[in-house]
Design a protein around this motif. Structure first.
Motif, PDB file in Angstrom:
ATOM      1  N   ALA A 123       0.763  -1.167   0.153  1.00 44.03           N
ATOM      2  CA  ALA A 123       0.271   0.140   0.098  1.00 44.03           C
ATOM      3  C   ALA A 123       0.859   1.339   0.174  1.00 44.03           C
ATOM      4  O   ALA A 123       1.937   1.255   0.411  1.00 44.03           O
ATOM      5  N   ASN A 124       0.441   2.399  -0.327  1.00 47.84           N
ATOM      6  CA  ASN A 124       1.230   3.675  -0.316  1.00 47.84           C
ATOM      7  C   ASN A 124       1.585   4.179   0.930  1.00 47.84           C
ATOM      8  O   ASN A 124       2.218   5.124   1.207  1.00 47.84           O
ATOM      9  N   ARG A 125       0.402   3.756   1.935  1.00 49.12           N
ATOM     10  CA  ARG A 125       0.601   3.994   3.428  1.00 49.12           C
ATOM     11  C   ARG A 125       0.983   2.902   4.123  1.00 49.12           C
ATOM     12  O   ARG A 125       0.129   1.743   4.155  1.00 49.12           O
ATOM     13  N   GLY A 126       2.200   2.783   5.000  1.00 50.79           N
ATOM     14  CA  GLY A 126       2.391   1.413   5.640  1.00 50.79           C
ATOM     15  C   GLY A 126       1.796   1.954   7.020  1.00 50.79           C
ATOM     16  O   GLY A 126       1.919   2.883   7.509  1.00 50.79           O
ATOM     17  N   ARG A 127       1.748   0.570   7.714  1.00 51.22           N
ATOM     18  CA  ARG A 127       1.103   0.709   9.228  1.00 51.22           C
ATOM     19  C   ARG A 127       1.723  -0.314  10.011  1.00 51.22           C
ATOM     20  O   ARG A 127       1.691  -1.496   9.483  1.00 51.22           O
ATOM     21  N   LEU A 128       2.221   0.074  11.145  1.00 54.85           N
ATOM     22  CA  LEU A 128       2.676  -1.081  12.290  1.00 54.85           C
ATOM     23  C   LEU A 128       1.863  -0.856  13.428  1.00 54.85           C
ATOM     24  O   LEU A 128       1.907   0.360  13.933  1.00 54.85           O
ATOM     25  N   PHE A 129       1.006  -1.659  13.952  1.00 53.41           N
ATOM     26  CA  PHE A 129       0.336  -1.450  15.118  1.00 53.41           C
ATOM     27  C   PHE A 129       0.694  -2.756  16.199  1.00 53.41           C
ATOM     28  O   PHE A 129       0.830  -3.839  15.695  1.00 53.41           O
ATOM     29  N   ILE A 130       1.133  -2.365  17.249  1.00 54.82           N
ATOM     30  CA  ILE A 130       1.323  -3.413  18.183  1.00 54.82           C
ATOM     31  C   ILE A 130       0.624  -2.893  19.580  1.00 54.82           C
ATOM     32  O   ILE A 130       0.735  -1.757  20.152  1.00 54.82           O
ATOM     33  N   SER A 131       0.070  -3.918  20.106  1.00 52.50           N
ATOM     34  CA  SER A 131      -0.821  -3.899  21.255  1.00 52.50           C
ATOM     35  C   SER A 131       0.180  -4.844  22.345  1.00 52.50           C
ATOM     36  O   SER A 131       0.491  -6.065  21.995  1.00 52.50           O
ATOM     37  N   TYR A 132       0.432  -4.317  23.524  1.00 50.27           N
ATOM     38  CA  TYR A 132       1.362  -5.204  24.517  1.00 50.27           C
ATOM     39  C   TYR A 132       1.244  -4.563  25.961  1.00 50.27           C
ATOM     40  O   TYR A 132       0.796  -3.345  26.091  1.00 50.27           O
ATOM     41  N   GLN A 133       1.791  -5.340  26.831  1.00 51.79           N
ATOM     42  CA  GLN A 133       1.681  -5.193  28.228  1.00 51.79           C
ATOM     43  C   GLN A 133       3.119  -5.046  28.694  1.00 51.79           C
ATOM     44  O   GLN A 133       3.942  -6.046  28.292  1.00 51.79           O
ATOM     45  N   MET A 134       3.486  -4.125  29.317  1.00 56.25           N
ATOM     46  CA  MET A 134       4.985  -3.906  29.907  1.00 56.25           C
ATOM     47  C   MET A 134       5.042  -3.667  31.208  1.00 56.25           C
ATOM     48  O   MET A 134       4.499  -2.943  31.871  1.00 56.25           O
ATOM     49  N   THR A 135       5.979  -4.471  31.790  1.00 59.93           N
ATOM     50  CA  THR A 135       6.129  -4.423  33.245  1.00 59.93           C
ATOM     51  C   THR A 135       7.863  -3.827  33.562  1.00 59.93           C
ATOM     52  O   THR A 135       8.713  -4.538  32.963  1.00 59.93           O
ATOM     53  N   LEU A 136       7.708  -2.840  34.268  1.00 52.78           N
ATOM     54  CA  LEU A 136       9.003  -2.345  34.480  1.00 52.78           C
ATOM     55  C   LEU A 136       9.442  -2.614  35.872  1.00 52.78           C
ATOM     56  O   LEU A 136       8.606  -2.432  36.805  1.00 52.78           O
ATOM     57  N   ASN A 137      10.840  -2.943  35.900  1.00 45.84           N
ATOM     58  CA  ASN A 137      11.330  -3.162  37.112  1.00 45.84           C
ATOM     59  C   ASN A 137      10.340  -4.112  38.135  1.00 45.84           C
ATOM     60  O   ASN A 137      10.248  -4.047  39.294  1.00 45.84           O
ATOM     61  N   HIS A 138       9.853  -5.229  37.421  1.00 45.99           N
ATOM     62  CA  HIS A 138       8.900  -6.127  38.295  1.00 45.99           C
ATOM     63  C   HIS A 138       7.787  -5.720  38.907  1.00 45.99           C
ATOM     64  O   HIS A 138       7.216  -6.161  39.845  1.00 45.99           O
ATOM     65  N   GLU A 139       7.497  -4.341  38.653  1.00 41.03           N
ATOM     66  CA  GLU A 139       6.346  -3.647  39.525  1.00 41.03           C
ATOM     67  C   GLU A 139       5.218  -3.281  38.840  1.00 41.03           C
ATOM     68  O   GLU A 139       4.198  -3.791  38.797  1.00 41.03           O
ATOM     69  N   VAL A 140       5.464  -1.954  38.190  1.00 39.18           N
ATOM     70  CA  VAL A 140       4.204  -1.610  37.440  1.00 39.18           C
ATOM     71  C   VAL A 140       4.010  -2.278  36.157  1.00 39.18           C
ATOM     72  O   VAL A 140       4.739  -2.140  35.363  1.00 39.18           O
ATOM     73  N   THR A 141       2.696  -2.674  35.816  1.00 40.64           N
ATOM     74  CA  THR A 141       2.335  -3.325  34.429  1.00 40.64           C
ATOM     75  C   THR A 141       1.540  -1.978  33.738  1.00 40.64           C
ATOM     76  O   THR A 141       0.555  -1.721  34.242  1.00 40.64           O
ATOM     77  N   GLN A 142       1.905  -1.691  32.699  1.00 39.53           N
ATOM     78  CA  GLN A 142       1.049  -0.878  31.954  1.00 39.53           C
ATOM     79  C   GLN A 142       0.633  -1.418  30.500  1.00 39.53           C
ATOM     80  O   GLN A 142       1.402  -2.394  29.902  1.00 39.53           O
ATOM     81  N   ARG A 143      -0.519  -0.963  30.178  1.00 42.17           N
ATOM     82  CA  ARG A 143      -0.806  -1.591  28.664  1.00 42.17           C
ATOM     83  C   ARG A 143      -0.224  -0.389  27.486  1.00 42.17           C
ATOM     84  O   ARG A 143      -0.799   0.704  27.795  1.00 42.17           O
ATOM     85  N   HIS A 144       0.227  -0.726  26.433  1.00 49.29           N
ATOM     86  CA  HIS A 144       0.683   0.107  25.493  1.00 49.29           C
ATOM     87  C   HIS A 144       0.243  -0.173  24.118  1.00 49.29           C
ATOM     88  O   HIS A 144      -0.048  -1.436  23.833  1.00 49.29           O
ATOM     89  N   ARG A 145      -0.009   0.884  23.569  1.00 48.18           N
ATOM     90  CA  ARG A 145      -0.267   0.690  21.940  1.00 48.18           C
ATOM     91  C   ARG A 145       0.522   1.393  21.192  1.00 48.18           C
ATOM     92  O   ARG A 145       0.722   2.789  21.560  1.00 48.18           O
TER      93      ARG A 145
END
Length: 143
Positions: free
Chosen positions: A111-133
Motif C-alpha cells: 500500500a502507499n501508506r504503511g502501518r505497524l500496530f502493536i498492542s502489548y503489556q509492559m512491566t517495568l522493574n517487576h512492579e508496574v504493568t502498563q498497557r501500551h499501544r
C-alpha cells in the motif's frame, strides 16, 4: 539495499489503571526492504535530552525496535510471547518485560501508506504493568 525516504508518524498510548497518556511525533526517515525483512529508520527529537536513533525491523511474526542515543534499548515483540530486556536511560537502568498481545503490519510494498500496530503489556522493574499501544504510520516522502 536502497532506501526510500519516508515520513513517519508514531503514536504511543499508555494506560495504567484509569490513567491514559498519549504521545505523537512526526519525523522523516528511511525505509529498506530485503526479502521478508523490512527496516524503518528515523531519529526522534525529544523536547528534552539527546536525539534518539530508532530502527524498527519487521519480519513475519517478529518486530524489533532498537533505540540508541538519549536512551539505549532493544525491544522484541512476538505475538503471545513474553520478552525481556534492559532499558538504559540517563536516570539509570530499568528491567523491562514485554508481553505482546497483537501485531498488525501493512507494508509499503502492499500500500502507499504503511502501518505497524502493536498492542502489548509492559512491566517495568517487576512492579508496574502498563498497557501500551504503538501505531507507526509511514509513507513515501513526496518529491
Amino acid at each position: 539495499m536502497s532506501g526510500k525516504d519516508i515520513r513517519v508518524k508514531l503514536v504511543t498510548e499508555i494506560r495504567e489503571a484509569d490513567r491514559k497518556e498519549e504521545m505523537t511525533m512526526s519525523e522523516s526517515g528511511q525505509y529498506f526492504s530485503r526479502g521478508d525483512t523490512e527496516v524503518l529508520k528515523f531519529t526522534e527529537h525529544p523536547d528534552e535530552g539527546e536525539p534518539i536513533q530508532t530502527m524498527v525491523t519487521v519480519k513475519p511474526g517478529h518486530v524489533s525496535i532498537k533505540r540508541t542515543g538519549g536512551v539505549d534499548m532493544r525491544q522484541v515483540f512476538q505475538k503471545q510471547l513474553e520478552t525481556e530486556n534492559l532499558y538504559h536511560h540517563t536516570y539509570g537502568d530499568f528491567h523491562m518485560r514485554t508481553f505482546t498481545d497483537q501485531i498488525e503490519y501493512r507494508s509499503l510494498n502492499e500500500a502507499n501508506r504503511g502501518r505497524l500496530f502493536i498492542s502489548y503489556q509492559m512491566t517495568l522493574n517487576h512492579e508496574v504493568t502498563q498497557r501500551h499501544r504503538l501505531t507507526l504510520l509511514f509513507e513515501e516522502e513526496s518529491e
